[in-house]
Design a protein around this motif. Structure first.
Motif, PDB file in Angstrom:
ATOM      1  N   TYR A 168       0.835  -1.203   0.000  1.00  0.00           N
ATOM      2  CA  TYR A 168       0.000   0.000   0.000  1.00  0.00           C
ATOM      3  C   TYR A 168       0.873   1.258   0.000  1.00  0.00           C
ATOM      4  CZ  TYR A 168      -4.170  -2.793   1.125  1.00  0.00           C
ATOM      5  OH  TYR A 168      -5.213  -3.686   1.096  1.00  0.00           O
ATOM      6  N   ALA A 169       1.890   1.273   0.862  1.00  0.00           N
ATOM      7  CA  ALA A 169       2.751   2.454   0.965  1.00  0.00           C
ATOM      8  C   ALA A 169       3.452   2.739  -0.360  1.00  0.00           C
ATOM      9  CB  ALA A 169       3.765   2.257   2.086  1.00  0.00           C
ATOM     10  N   HIS A 171       2.362   2.321  -3.188  1.00  0.00           N
ATOM     11  CA  HIS A 171       1.400   2.856  -4.143  1.00  0.00           C
ATOM     12  C   HIS A 171       0.671   4.080  -3.580  1.00  0.00           C
ATOM     13  CE1 HIS A 171       2.107  -1.199  -5.719  1.00  0.00           C
ATOM     14  NE2 HIS A 171       1.701  -0.735  -6.879  1.00  0.00           N
ATOM     15  N   TRP A 172       1.229   4.661  -2.537  1.00  0.00           N
ATOM     16  CA  TRP A 172       0.716   5.884  -1.917  1.00  0.00           C
ATOM     17  C   TRP A 172      -0.729   5.701  -1.428  1.00  0.00           C
ATOM     18  CZ3 TRP A 172       3.108   5.946  -6.773  1.00  0.00           C
ATOM     19  CH2 TRP A 172       4.439   6.362  -6.758  1.00  0.00           C
ATOM     20  N   ASP A 174      -3.077   4.754   1.896  1.00  0.00           N
ATOM     21  CA  ASP A 174      -3.128   4.630   3.349  1.00  0.00           C
ATOM     22  C   ASP A 174      -3.630   3.232   3.699  1.00  0.00           C
ATOM     23  OD1 ASP A 174      -3.716   4.716   6.077  1.00  0.00           O
ATOM     24  OD2 ASP A 174      -4.570   6.732   5.990  1.00  0.00           O
TER      25      ASP A 174
END
Length: 252
Positions: A168-169, A171-172, A174
Motif C-alpha cells: 500500500y505504501a 502505491h501511496w 493509506d
C-alpha cells in the motif's frame, strides 16, 4: 509486470455478453466440471479462441522496429498453440496493438471481440531499444492475456506472503483506507484478490509463469521474492497446449 510498468487487464462491462461471445467463438469455453478438461483460472467460462483459427493482428501505431520486436516475441507462443498469427497491414484485426509509452495492457482472449473496431485491444510500451529482453517478456505476457490467460499471482493456490502495508505504501495508499477507497481497491485487485477456486478449473500454481508479476522482497514477509520471469515456463507451454490442442478441428 515490473516496478516501472504494470500490466493492466480490462474488465468487460457485460459478463453475459462476454460469455455469449466466448462460447460462440469456441463452445469449449463453457464452464466444465472439475473432472473434465482442466483450464487455468480464466473466469467462470473460458476466453479461448477457437483452436485452428487464424488470428489477424494489426498495429494501430508504432514504427517498424517496434512491430518487428512485437512479432518476434509474440511468436514464442506459436509452437505451443494450434493458432496462426497473421500480422496484417492496415488497422483491421482481431487483435489491434497500439504503441503507448509506459503502458502494458490487454483484453483477455475473446473479450477483444467486444472492443469497438477502431480501438486497440492491446497496448504496449515501445521499450524494445532500451531493454529488449524485458520488452519481449512484456509482449509474451500481454499475448498470454490475449490468448485467454489471467495473472498467475492471482491463482487460487498462490501462497505469496504479502506485506500489505508495504505494498500500500509503495502505491501511496493509506493502509487504513476504507475497503471501498478507489486507490486501495485498485491495489487489492492487482495483487491480493485471488481468483475464487469455486468458480474456476485451474492447473497448479506456477511461480515461473510469464503471467506472474515480479514480487519484491520488501513487499513480502521473510525472504520471499520472485524475480521477473523473462521466458515462457514449461507450465505456460503445457497450459496453452491444452487450451489450443492440435487435435482440434481446423477453422478458417
Amino acid at each position: 509486470m515490473n516496478s516501472a510498468t504494470l500490466c493492466l487487464t480490462e474488465k468487460t462491462v457485460s459478463l453475459q455478453r462476454a460469455y455469449e461471445v466466448a462460447v460462440d467463438e469456441n463452445p469449449a469455453n463453457e464452464k466444465t466440471s472439475a473432472s473434465a478438461r482442466k483450464k487455468r483460472a480464466v473466469g467462470k467460462h473460458g476466453y479461448f479462441w477457437a483452436p485452428g483459427r487464424t488470428l489477424r493482428i494489426a498495429f494501430l501505431s508504432g514504427d517498424q522496429a517496434f512491430k518487428d520486436a512485437v512479432k518476434s516475441a509474440a511468436n514464442n507462443w506459436l509452437p505451443h498453440i494450434n493458432l496462426t498469427f497473421d500480422f496484417v497491414e492496415g488497422e483491421t484485426g482481431d487483435i489491434r496493438i497500439s504503441s503507448e509509452d509506459g503502458i502494458y495492457w490487454s483484453m483477455i482472449g475473446t473479450n477483444a471481440l467486444l472492443v469497438e473496431a477502431e480501438e486497440p485491444t492491446m497496448r504496449l510500451s515501445p521499450e524494445h531499444h532500451l531493454a529488449p529482453a524485458l520488452f519481449a517478456a512484456n509482449v509474451m505476457h500481454e499475448f498470454g492475456h490475449a490468448l485467454g490467460a489471467e495473472h498467475e499471482h492471482l491463482h487460487p493456490e498462490s501462497n505469496i506472503p504479502w506485506n500489505k502495508p508495504a505494498v500500500y505504501a509503495a502505491h501511496w495508499v493509506d493502509e487504513n483506507a476504507d475497503e471501498d477507497d478507489y486507490a486501495r481497491r485498485s491495489v487489492d485487485e492487482r495483487y491480493f484478490n485471488l481468483l475464487d477456486a469455486s468458480d474456476f478449473d485451474y492447473s497448479p500454481y506456477d511461480p515461473k509463469s510469464i503471467m506472474h508479476y515480479a514480487v519484491r522482497q520488501n513487499w513480502t514477509h521473510g525472504n520471499f521474492k520472485i524475480d521477473l520471469n523473462l521466458v515462457l515456463s514449461e507450465k505456460d507451454k503445457a497450459f496453452m497446449e491444452k487450451a489450443y490442442p492440435h487435435s482440434a478441428v481446423q477453422h478458417d
